[in-house]
Write a protein that holds these residues in place. Structure first.
Motif, short mmCIF file in Angstrom:
data_model
loop_
_atom_site.label_atom_id
_atom_site.label_comp_id
_atom_site.label_asym_id
_atom_site.label_seq_id
_atom_site.Cartn_x
_atom_site.Cartn_y
_atom_site.Cartn_z
N ALA A 67 0.85 -1.18 0.00
CA ALA A 67 0.00 0.00 0.00
C ALA A 67 0.89 1.23 0.00
O ALA A 67 2.08 1.15 0.29
N ASN A 68 0.30 2.38 -0.34
CA ASN A 68 1.05 3.64 -0.31
C ASN A 68 1.29 4.07 1.13
O ASN A 68 0.44 3.88 2.00
N THR A 69 2.43 4.70 1.37
CA THR A 69 2.72 5.24 2.70
C THR A 69 3.88 6.23 2.60
O THR A 69 4.47 6.41 1.54
N SER A 70 4.19 6.88 3.70
CA SER A 70 5.41 7.68 3.84
C SER A 70 6.30 6.99 4.85
O SER A 70 5.81 6.48 5.87
N VAL A 71 7.59 6.97 4.59
CA VAL A 71 8.54 6.35 5.52
C VAL A 71 9.62 7.36 5.87
O VAL A 71 9.86 8.33 5.14
#
Length: 307
Positions: A67-71
């Motif tokens: 899934a899309n995310t920010s890291v």
């Protein structure tokens, strides 16, 4: 909505700030070996200070995003890449579904921290997900397991990425070899000569070092006390066992011990030490409690002001 583990690497553990309030029953705290790097990773994403992260030791880890995310990446430079494109630590990155995040061998340092927006979502054990393999507690299964191939690390999907980086002045210098130490009451059991040897000597990190403690090799230190009654062990305690080779007790330390102690390294000192590899040389530098508190307040104030 998760990362799938493609390659588990040498040692990748889920951590939060630790399992506190249970040392009376013999359960240690666990938590991140480099607390400052851990806190900055959460700050970069506006996460709660205690949001769950992945501590990656020595690298060789690959994850596939489902899934899309920010890291956020902080800590050591483990030659990280996203779909083959090199990543610089101490910054945030947007990750899309199907992306592969990989870590190779260390460029500098030893332990990196991977945070996702909102934190990883795993069930706590005794109030924490901190993984302590020795005690078989915490982590993805609650049984102290390190990551394995095909494990699933759940998180909440997120699409509104913000590019951020840690100010250069706040990034620690992991090449620093001086480890600050606050003297303890048992230092008087060592003669002036032995104390001088301790603080003037170079010590090498032993191969026999882990999250429980760093064993050092160098000038043997001999104390007047043959042993002490077992007592509680504070984070960073520097024990001097019978062979005279210091042991610095860290996050996964035992809760009691009976060796004389020269003192305790600070949280910042312990974090610097935790980024050293076997064979690296360090020296101890004595500081006062006031100096240790000032350094701690400065670091926390800088972080909170940035937030």
């Amino acid at each position: 909505m998760a990362f799938k583990v493609i390659k588990p690497g040498m040692l990748a553990l889920l951590q939060d700030l630790g399992r506190h309030g249970h040392q009376a029953i013999g359960v240690t705290t666990g938590g991140p070996m480099d607390e400052l790097a851990f806190r900055w990773a959460n700050a970069l994403l506006d996460n709660d200070d205690n949001a769950q992260q992945l501590e990656i030791t020595f690298g060789m880890l690959s994850l596939e995003a489902q899934a899309n995310t920010s890291v956020a990446l902080t800590g050591a430079d483990l030659d990280a890449s996203l779909n083959g494109k090199s990543l610089t630590p101490w910054q945030t990155y947007a990750v899309k579904k199907g992306d592969v995040l990989s870590f190779q061998q260390p460029v500098w340092g030893l332990r990196a921290y991977l945070a996702v927006k909102g934190g990883f979502q795993c069930e706590p054990t005794l109030g924490s997900i901190a993984t302590v393999m020795r005690e078989k507690i915490g982590g993805l299964t609650g049984k102290g397991d390190k990551l394995h191939k095909d494990d699933i690390l759940p998180f909440q999907a997120y699409d509104q990425h913000q590019q951020r980086s840690v100010p250069r002045a706040a990034i620690p210098d992991y090449s620093q070899s001086d480890i600050p130490l606050v003297l303890g009451y048992q230092y008087r059991s060592f003669s002036d000569l032995q104390r001088a040897h301790f603080f003037s000597s170079d010590y090498k990190v032993s191969q026999n070092s882990d999250r429980m403690g760093y064993r050092l090799e160098g000038n043997a230190i001999q104390g007047d006390a043959k042993g002490i009654i077992s007592e509680g062990i504070a984070y960073g305690s520097v024990q001097i066992p019978k062979d005279g080779q210091p042991i610095v007790l860290l996050r996964d330390r035992q809760t009691i011990g009976g060796y004389p102690k020269m003192g305790c390294v600070t949280r910042f000192g312990g974090a610097l030490l935790a980024q050293k590899k076997p064979g690296d040389a360090i020296q101890f530098t004595p500081i006062t409690v006031d100096q240790a508190e000032h350094e701690r307040h400065l670091q926390m104030a800088r972080l909170q002001q940035w937030r």
